[in-house]
Design a protein around this motif. Structure first.
Motif, PDB file in Angstrom:
ATOM      1  N   ARG A   5     -40.784   7.272  10.419  1.00 54.08           N
ATOM      2  CA  ARG A   5     -40.164   6.755   9.189  1.00 54.08           C
ATOM      3  C   ARG A   5     -39.295   7.845   8.577  1.00 54.08           C
ATOM      4  O   ARG A   5     -39.552   9.036   8.717  1.00 54.08           O
ATOM      5  CB  ARG A   5     -41.227   6.299   8.208  1.00 54.08           C
ATOM      6  CG  ARG A   5     -42.037   5.151   8.763  1.00 54.08           C
ATOM      7  CD  ARG A   5     -42.611   4.303   7.659  1.00 54.08           C
ATOM      8  NE  ARG A   5     -43.401   3.228   8.215  1.00 54.08           N
ATOM      9  CZ  ARG A   5     -42.951   1.989   8.388  1.00 54.08           C
ATOM     10  NH1 ARG A   5     -41.741   1.676   8.028  1.00 54.08           N
ATOM     11  NH2 ARG A   5     -43.724   1.054   8.904  1.00 54.08           N
ATOM     12  N   VAL A   6     -38.259   7.408   7.888  1.00 55.38           N
ATOM     13  CA  VAL A   6     -37.282   8.333   7.294  1.00 55.38           C
ATOM     14  C   VAL A   6     -37.977   9.295   6.338  1.00 55.38           C
ATOM     15  O   VAL A   6     -37.725  10.500   6.367  1.00 55.38           O
ATOM     16  CB  VAL A   6     -36.152   7.555   6.579  1.00 55.38           C
ATOM     17  CG1 VAL A   6     -35.253   8.494   5.791  1.00 55.38           C
ATOM     18  CG2 VAL A   6     -35.349   6.741   7.582  1.00 55.38           C
ATOM     19  N   TYR A   7     -38.874   8.784   5.488  1.00 50.57           N
ATOM     20  CA  TYR A   7     -39.526   9.658   4.512  1.00 50.57           C
ATOM     21  C   TYR A   7     -40.412  10.705   5.185  1.00 50.57           C
ATOM     22  O   TYR A   7     -40.537  11.824   4.693  1.00 50.57           O
ATOM     23  CB  TYR A   7     -40.308   8.861   3.465  1.00 50.57           C
ATOM     24  CG  TYR A   7     -41.554   8.165   3.961  1.00 50.57           C
ATOM     25  CD1 TYR A   7     -42.771   8.828   4.017  1.00 50.57           C
ATOM     26  CD2 TYR A   7     -41.518   6.826   4.344  1.00 50.57           C
ATOM     27  CE1 TYR A   7     -43.918   8.178   4.458  1.00 50.57           C
ATOM     28  CE2 TYR A   7     -42.653   6.174   4.783  1.00 50.57           C
ATOM     29  CZ  TYR A   7     -43.862   6.867   4.845  1.00 50.57           C
ATOM     30  OH  TYR A   7     -44.992   6.233   5.283  1.00 50.57           O
ATOM     31  N   GLU A   8     -41.013  10.369   6.344  1.00 52.54           N
ATOM     32  CA  GLU A   8     -41.828  11.341   7.070  1.00 52.54           C
ATOM     33  C   GLU A   8     -40.955  12.451   7.644  1.00 52.54           C
ATOM     34  O   GLU A   8     -41.314  13.626   7.605  1.00 52.54           O
ATOM     35  CB  GLU A   8     -42.600  10.654   8.189  1.00 52.54           C
ATOM     36  CG  GLU A   8     -43.656   9.684   7.707  1.00 52.54           C
ATOM     37  CD  GLU A   8     -44.246   8.847   8.830  1.00 52.54           C
ATOM     38  OE1 GLU A   8     -43.600   8.697   9.895  1.00 52.54           O
ATOM     39  OE2 GLU A   8     -45.357   8.327   8.635  1.00 52.54           O
ATOM     40  N   GLY A  14     -38.249  19.173   4.964  1.00 51.55           N
ATOM     41  CA  GLY A  14     -38.250  19.809   3.650  1.00 51.55           C
ATOM     42  C   GLY A  14     -37.054  19.431   2.799  1.00 51.55           C
ATOM     43  O   GLY A  14     -36.583  20.244   1.999  1.00 51.55           O
ATOM     44  N   ILE A  15     -36.547  18.212   2.983  1.00 47.11           N
ATOM     45  CA  ILE A  15     -35.401  17.737   2.218  1.00 47.11           C
ATOM     46  C   ILE A  15     -35.689  16.342   1.689  1.00 47.11           C
ATOM     47  O   ILE A  15     -36.694  15.737   2.044  1.00 47.11           O
ATOM     48  CB  ILE A  15     -34.118  17.727   3.075  1.00 47.11           C
ATOM     49  CG1 ILE A  15     -34.348  16.935   4.365  1.00 47.11           C
ATOM     50  CG2 ILE A  15     -33.657  19.129   3.375  1.00 47.11           C
ATOM     51  CD1 ILE A  15     -33.149  16.854   5.255  1.00 47.11           C
ATOM     52  N   LYS A  18     -33.052  10.683   0.751  1.00 53.33           N
ATOM     53  CA  LYS A  18     -31.672  10.188   0.651  1.00 53.33           C
ATOM     54  C   LYS A  18     -30.701  11.056   1.448  1.00 53.33           C
ATOM     55  O   LYS A  18     -29.701  10.552   1.948  1.00 53.33           O
ATOM     56  CB  LYS A  18     -31.235  10.051  -0.801  1.00 53.33           C
ATOM     57  CG  LYS A  18     -31.203  11.325  -1.593  1.00 53.33           C
ATOM     58  CD  LYS A  18     -30.821  11.047  -3.034  1.00 53.33           C
ATOM     59  CE  LYS A  18     -30.855  12.311  -3.856  1.00 53.33           C
ATOM     60  NZ  LYS A  18     -30.534  12.033  -5.253  1.00 53.33           N
ATOM     61  N   VAL A  19     -31.006  12.338   1.607  1.00 51.05           N
ATOM     62  CA  VAL A  19     -30.162  13.218   2.412  1.00 51.05           C
ATOM     63  C   VAL A  19     -30.283  12.836   3.889  1.00 51.05           C
ATOM     64  O   VAL A  19     -29.284  12.753   4.605  1.00 51.05           O
ATOM     65  CB  VAL A  19     -30.554  14.703   2.202  1.00 51.05           C
ATOM     66  CG1 VAL A  19     -29.762  15.616   3.115  1.00 51.05           C
ATOM     67  CG2 VAL A  19     -30.377  15.099   0.746  1.00 51.05           C
ATOM     68  N   VAL A  20     -31.510  12.563   4.327  1.00 46.56           N
ATOM     69  CA  VAL A  20     -31.736  12.146   5.711  1.00 46.56           C
ATOM     70  C   VAL A  20     -31.058  10.795   5.958  1.00 46.56           C
ATOM     71  O   VAL A  20     -30.411  10.597   6.982  1.00 46.56           O
ATOM     72  CB  VAL A  20     -33.244  12.072   6.035  1.00 46.56           C
ATOM     73  CG1 VAL A  20     -33.478  11.504   7.417  1.00 46.56           C
ATOM     74  CG2 VAL A  20     -33.888  13.444   5.913  1.00 46.56           C
ATOM     75  N   GLY A  58     -27.399  27.988   3.506  1.00 48.15           N
ATOM     76  CA  GLY A  58     -28.321  28.958   2.938  1.00 48.15           C
ATOM     77  C   GLY A  58     -29.632  28.360   2.477  1.00 48.15           C
ATOM     78  O   GLY A  58     -30.353  28.959   1.698  1.00 48.15           O
ATOM     79  N   VAL A  59     -29.960  27.172   2.973  1.00 51.44           N
ATOM     80  CA  VAL A  59     -31.197  26.503   2.592  1.00 51.44           C
ATOM     81  C   VAL A  59     -32.202  26.662   3.717  1.00 51.44           C
ATOM     82  O   VAL A  59     -31.890  26.413   4.873  1.00 51.44           O
ATOM     83  CB  VAL A  59     -30.944  24.991   2.334  1.00 51.44           C
ATOM     84  CG1 VAL A  59     -32.237  24.271   2.017  1.00 51.44           C
ATOM     85  CG2 VAL A  59     -29.933  24.822   1.231  1.00 51.44           C
ATOM     86  N   LYS A  60     -33.405  27.067   3.380  1.00 50.63           N
ATOM     87  CA  LYS A  60     -34.458  27.175   4.386  1.00 50.63           C
ATOM     88  C   LYS A  60     -35.124  25.827   4.554  1.00 50.63           C
ATOM     89  O   LYS A  60     -35.413  25.151   3.581  1.00 50.63           O
ATOM     90  CB  LYS A  60     -35.509  28.207   3.966  1.00 50.63           C
ATOM     91  CG  LYS A  60     -34.990  29.625   3.970  1.00 50.63           C
ATOM     92  CD  LYS A  60     -36.087  30.589   3.648  1.00 50.63           C
ATOM     93  CE  LYS A  60     -35.593  32.015   3.659  1.00 50.63           C
ATOM     94  NZ  LYS A  60     -36.644  32.962   3.348  1.00 50.63           N
TER      95      LYS A  60
END
Length: 72
Positions: A5-8, A14-15, A18-20, A58-60
């Motif tokens: 699932r998208v939320y998983e 770690g984002i 909605k970005v996914v 620059g995002v981990k």
């Protein structure tokens, strides 16, 4: 490998969901909500692509565990 699932997937990366979802739509995948499922080949491609994009910004993707302090 089962469908994810998208939320998983968002939680794993770690984002936000909605970005996914936006990235999946850019890839031509049809997703309606964060509970939509994604096929294994698409998940694999997304996992390969996302760390490179986030590192460029620059995002981990996952915080490194802190090393325990040495006793004095």
């Amino acid at each position: 490998m089962a469908k994810v699932r998208v939320y998983e997937l968002a939680k794993e990366l770690g984002i936000e969901s909605k970005v996914v979802m936006a990235k999946l739509q850019e890839m031509g995948e049809f997703v309606r909500s964060a509970s939509s499922t994604v096929e294994p080949p698409v998940v694999r491609k997304l996992r390969e692509d996302f760390p490179a994009e986030l590192a460029a910004k620059g995002v981990k993707t996952s915080p490194a565990p802190a090393a325990p302090a040495a006793p004095a």
